[in-house]
Design an enzyme around this catalytic site. Structure first.
Site, mmCIF file in Angstrom:
data_model
loop_
_atom_site.group_PDB
_atom_site.id
_atom_site.type_symbol
_atom_site.label_atom_id
_atom_site.label_comp_id
_atom_site.label_asym_id
_atom_site.label_seq_id
_atom_site.Cartn_x
_atom_site.Cartn_y
_atom_site.Cartn_z
ATOM 1 N N ASP A 38 10.283 11.501 17.637
ATOM 2 C CA ASP A 38 9.907 12.862 17.293
ATOM 3 C C ASP A 38 10.247 13.786 18.441
ATOM 4 O OD1 ASP A 38 7.850 14.176 15.108
ATOM 5 O OD2 ASP A 38 7.934 15.245 17.015
ATOM 6 N N GLU A 59 0.833 -1.203 0.000
ATOM 7 C CA GLU A 59 0.000 0.000 0.000
ATOM 8 C C GLU A 59 0.870 1.257 0.000
ATOM 9 O OE1 GLU A 59 -2.539 0.625 3.391
ATOM 10 O OE2 GLU A 59 -3.092 2.618 2.693
ATOM 11 N N ASP A 102 9.497 5.618 15.158
ATOM 12 C CA ASP A 102 9.387 7.054 14.924
ATOM 13 C C ASP A 102 9.852 7.762 16.191
ATOM 14 O OD1 ASP A 102 8.769 9.600 14.234
ATOM 15 O OD2 ASP A 102 6.599 9.340 14.256
#
Lengths: 504, 512
Positions: free
Chosen positions: B202, B134, B200
């Site tokens: 951040d 995807e 991730d």
């Protein structure tokens, strides 16, 4: 899609070409001999049983599983669950050790074996049922494994033929310090150590309870439980998947189908679902502007979110989700809810709000999103169970149950801010929290805050025991609190009628 | 917003799709006049008119960049030469970095689609690993288009060029082609089967301990947090979990992503992903939770090793650069200390000297404790509390939700961050200390560099047609990053094929 031909062949006559299909191939119609108390349920039963046995055994196991699930919902600790389940297991599904005197060992084990496979059939149909069934069966297995006789347990584990690599003496000495630090064991050399791919013991890895090196987990023999249970779950998941695929092709008569359907339907969990359709009696439809006034009746988790929102003019994703769902549950309409958030996020521009936040609110209400979401009218408000089992909030996040997420001193300060100032109550709350009985602490605070009203309805006998049962849902907390504080208002003198309408 | 693509709360459908982009792919191919041939990135210098046009665009874009407040001073300035005889194409001042013309040129000429394809496909010819993967596009109007999939890398490139998407994300490989998910008889036949294990990190999660910048801003001293995080997580993934192919990518603004690409990692289910994320997660609890780091004792070998890595950073990056306990903020430090008498003594001392720096305050703790005045204090407790403080201020703070789900989408490497214009380039972990997020090239800068190169080398290349074509990325400062990515992908491919190396690829496996 084209159906494959072999599925049309009578399963019993189908040649046993594939091991996956072998279980249907040549039913031996023979009784099995059960050497161990525990069972991995790898071989399906093949002997005949009566229809009545079929149903009675299944229902007995179902009772055990639902009680087990109830324990999880009530946040009972492992020891409490074991104590509670002991009596229930003895009544419905006794399973004794080889050393016990009773002459019905084989009978008991047969019942255990058959009922497991009957329920497998009943709960293989949907993904959700499968997951729930696997979870509960794992819990049951773990419970039994723990209280099994040590020697018999070893015998059972040996019979499984699990491939575990032993850690050699030299390697163990070399890694002694690391092994001790990871496992928390004082004397490394007294234990046998296994070396397995870490993927096989995710539970231990998750809690950082094993030493890892280059993809191998070093597991002490003491943690065998976790390994065996992981293996049990893995095999059960696989088997359920296969059962689900075989289910439509089962050569079925109309005797079993209704029983199976009935079984899976009656697997009703005491999940504290809250249907949002029933608005709170006497509460005119809440609006964005009235949330501030209503907030005093909110449970602590929602009050905390509300205060954080007012203080920062912002809430992080999971906080928004939890709070929006609660507001949806108390009857706030979508438009009012969007208005509420728009006004609360007063530091944001309209454009940013519309772009980054509005969609999520609408999604929660089922206004947008996929077909299933729209048809289901969005998500249902979170129950205490859901809130208590979520991941702990990270830096800057404020979702979750404050009784669980707050440090004890911060919690007491928060409670005092919301008006809970009686020493005794705060002391008991501290104890509850220490024992991780968060919902009991919350109920304690509720009962304290509404002590006069509760006494009144009890004296008048206008509320039954069911209406005063333990609160397991933030929306129930609000609803009950609001009703208690507005006793008799709007429908003066018919408090009794009020109570009846409470029943859902 | 880290959770914007979480599977529940995100736009799960492409109902927002604007009319223009809803065309089937076939028509897209036909209606693509701006892309003259398929092999644009490989072609010689662009035709004169095209080159001139790009130059003029650039000029305007640089003006735009100069007015950007965020990083105005530190961006290496490349001045494009004026070409007064051309009429400049007007670019709206508000167009920002996701400017359609720049983005189109970026996808056409610079984005390494070929290597991206090889990376996701794990084989030279297209397999389901790529075809059922995807992709999700964010369009210029911020609409979000999910469940896109492509049979080849060229078609992916065409769609990116045609939609001029400001960025695109990579999701899992599904059991069937994502585009055909609605035509399936059973919904359960469409499920995610594999994806890289992603992380991730951040800067938002560091906001309560970072003093130099706030919000979206970063500087080199707060980038150190990310550097520390990369070091700790990378070594844990390699040493503990045995993963080999870990790609770290700068997220374009103030964070980093990790893609663990080993086959073993790709095939992990949600439970295993959750296990890895929890294994690495340590700092827990919101603002009200009190002490955020509460590890078991003795420390797990992973934490022990992390502490060794982090300790040196704590002295320089935290105590000196961040100065986290200046003035009022020292109350938080006091809260983390175990002994009430020690707390009272320190509080008294610090209140009288409000400007005392954090490094002195940190030293004060030991000085006071060892002075012997506090008989009640257990030295082990204090040592452990200090370890916890070091960990709270340095240990990686992962956005763990991203890692826990198989079907979570993450921005593709080499995309352009729409806020800063910077390319999400890979980070070489061997030189992680040297990575400068503010020195990462921006789209506009890169397009300028192509023109620069063409001007310098244009003559010779035009003269000799037989010479090897130079891909556009080789002409720019993207080169080292693409080279790095190429080698990374080559390493991954080699392992996927079972280490069998074909003879003709001996020299350079990726050169076609």
């Amino acid at each position: 899609m084209i159906r494959q031909d072999f599925s049309r062949v009578d399963p019993k006559r189908r040649p046993a070409l594939d091991w996956k299909k072998r279980q249907f191939a040549a039913p031996g119609f023979a009784a099995q001999d059960y050497a161990h108390r525990l069972n991995f349920y790898t071989v399906p039963p093949t002997a005949e049983i009566t229809l009545e046995e079929f149903e009675v055994w299944a229902i007995a196991r179902l009772k055990v599983l639902s009680e087990l699930e109830a324990c999880a919902f009530r946040n009972r600790s492992a020891d409490e669950t074991a104590a509670y389940m002991g009596a229930i297991l003895e009544k419905h599904m006794p399973l004794h050790a080889n050393s016990s005197r009773g002459g019905t060992l084989q009978e008991e084990r047969r019942k255990d074996h058959y009922s497991h496979f009957i329920l497998r059939l009943a709960f293989a149909a949907t993904e959700e049922l499968r997951r729930r069934f696997a979870r509960l069966e794992t819990m049951l297995f773990r419970l039994r494994f723990k209280d099994d006789d040590l020697k018999e347990r070893q015998g059972f584990v040996d019979s499984l033929g699990l491939e575990w690599e032993r850690v050699e003496e030299g390697e163990r000495r070399e890694l002694g310090a690391e092994l001790a630090a990871a496992s928390g064991l004082k004397r490394v050399e007294e234990q046998g150590w296994f070396k397995v791919d870490w993927e096989r013991v995710p539970e231990l890895v998750e809690q950082r309870r094993v030493f890892l090196r280059r993809g191998k987990a070093y597991v002490p023999a003491r943690e065998q439980l976790s390994l065996v249970v992981a293996e049990f779950t893995r095999r059960l998941d696989e088997a359920l998947e296969l059962t689900a695929r075989a289910l439509p092709r089962l050569d079925e008569d109309d005797r079993l189908a209704p029983i199976l359907a009935h079984l899976s339907q009656s697997f009703t969990a005491p999940d504290a679902a809250y249907s949002s359709s029933d608005a709170v009696d006497g509460l005119s439809t809440p609006t964005a502007a009235s949330i501030d006034t209503l907030a005093q009746h909110f449970p602590l988790c929602m009050q905390n979110l509300h205060q954080t929102l007012r203080a920062n003019s912002h809430l992080k994703h999971y906080g928004r989700l939890q709070y929006t769902l609660f507001l949806k549950g108390i009857g706030l309409s979508l438009d009012e809810c969007i208005l509420f958030w728009r006004r609360s996020f007063k530091l944001l521009t309209d454009e940013k709000f519309a772009k980054e936040y509005k969609y999520n609110i609408r999604h929660v209400y089922g206004d947008v999103g996929g077909d299933a979401n729209r048809r289901g009218r969005g998500y249902t408000p979170y129950s205490c169970q859901k809130i208590l089992t979520e991941a702990l909030p990270g830096p800057g996040q404020s979702h979750g149950c404050p009784y669980r997420t707050f440090g004890v001193d911060n919690l007491v300060a928060l409670l005092q801010r919301t008006g809970v100032n009686e020493r005794e109550v705060l002391g008991l709350v501290r104890e509850d929290v220490k024992k991780q009985r968060y919902h009991i602490a919350c109920n304690r605070v509720f009962e304290w805050a509404h002590r006069r009203e509760i006494r009144k309805v009890k004296e008048e006998g206008s509320w039954g025991a069911a209406e005063l049962d333990t609160i397991l849902h933030p929306n129930t907390y609000f609803k009950r609190g609001w009703m208690l504080k507005h006793l008799g208002e709007g429908n003066v003198g018919v408090v009794g009628g009020d109570g009846e309408r409470m029943e859902e | 917003m880290p959770h914007s693509v979480s599977p529940e709360a995100s736009p799960v459908d492409d109902t927002q799709l604007p009319q223009t982009s809803a065309q089937p792919l076939e028509s897209v191919v036909k209606e693509e006049p701006t892309s003259p041939t398929e092999d644009v990135p490989m072609s010689d210098a662009p035709s004169p008119s095209e080159a001139a046009k790009t130059k003029v665009n650039l000029e305007d874009l640089f003006d735009d960049e100069d007015s950007d407040e965020e990083f105005s001073s530190s961006v290496p300035q490349v001045k494009a030469e004026k070409t007064p005889e051309q009429e400049p194409i007007k670019i709206k001042a508000s167009s920002g970095f996701a400017d359609p013309d720049a983005m189109r040129a970026f996808y056409q000429r610079l984005f390494p689609f070929r290597y991206l394809f090889q990376w996701l496909n794990h084989s030279p010819s297209p397999t389901n690993d790529f075809m059922h993967r995807e992709f999700a596009f964010t369009l210029q109007n911020d609409a979000y288009l999910r469940y896109q999939s492509f049979p080849t890398s060229d078609l992916l490139r065409k769609q990116a060029v045609q939609m001029i998407s400001s960025r695109f994300e990579i999701g899992p490989v599904y059991s069937t082609n994502p585009r055909e998910r609605k035509s399936l008889r059973k919904a359960s036949a469409f499920r995610p089967v594999a994806k890289e294990l992603v992380f991730d990190i951040d800067m938002t999660d560091y906001d309560d301990i970072r003093t130099c910048c706030t919000g979206a801003n970063i500087c080199l001293s707060c980038w150190t947090f990310i550097t520390m995080a990369i070091k700790v997580v990378d070594v844990a993934l390699r040493e503990d979990f045995g993963f080999k192919h870990i790609l770290w990518v700068y997220s374009g603004r103030r964070g980093a992503h990790a893609w663990v690409c080993d086959k073993r990692a790709r095939e992990m289910d949600d439970q295993r992903r959750r296990a890895v994320a929890s294994y690495l997660e340590l700092v827990k609890g919101g603002a009200q939770g009190g002490k955020k780091v509460n590890p078991k004792r003795p420390l797990h070998p992973h934490l022990d090793r992390s502490l060794d890595i982090l300790r040196s950073h704590f002295q320089t990056s935290i105590l000196l650069e961040q100065d986290p306990w200046a003035g009022e903020r020292s109350t938080h430090l006091l809260d983390l200390l175990p002994d009430p008498t020690l707390r009272a003594a320190l509080s008294k001392k610090w209140d009288s000297a409000p400007s005392r720096p954090s490094s002195s305050k940190w030293a004060d703790i030991d000085a006071l404790a060892s002075s012997g005045a506090l008989s009640s204090l257990n030295p082990t407790t204090l040592k452990e509390a200090k370890q916890d403080i070091v960990l709270e201020y340095t240990y990686p703070r992962l956005d763990a939700e991203v890692s826990k789900k198989l079907n979570h989408l993450l921005k593709s490497p080499f995309c352009v961050h729409p806020g800063t214009g910077r390319v999400c380039v890979p980070i070489d972990t061997r030189k992680v200390e040297e990575f400068d997020p503010l020195g990462v090239p921006t789209v506009t800068q890169l397009l300028g560099e192509i023109d620069e190169w063409d001007r310098e080398n244009g003559g010779e290349e035009g003269g000799d047609g037989s010479q090897k074509k130079v891909p556009d990325w080789e002409k720019t400062s993207m080169k080292p990053y693409v080279e790095f990515f190429r080698l990374f992908v080559a390493g991954l491919l080699k392992e996927e094929r079972g280490g069998v190396k074909r003879e003709r690829e001996e020299g350079d496996p990726m050169e076609f």
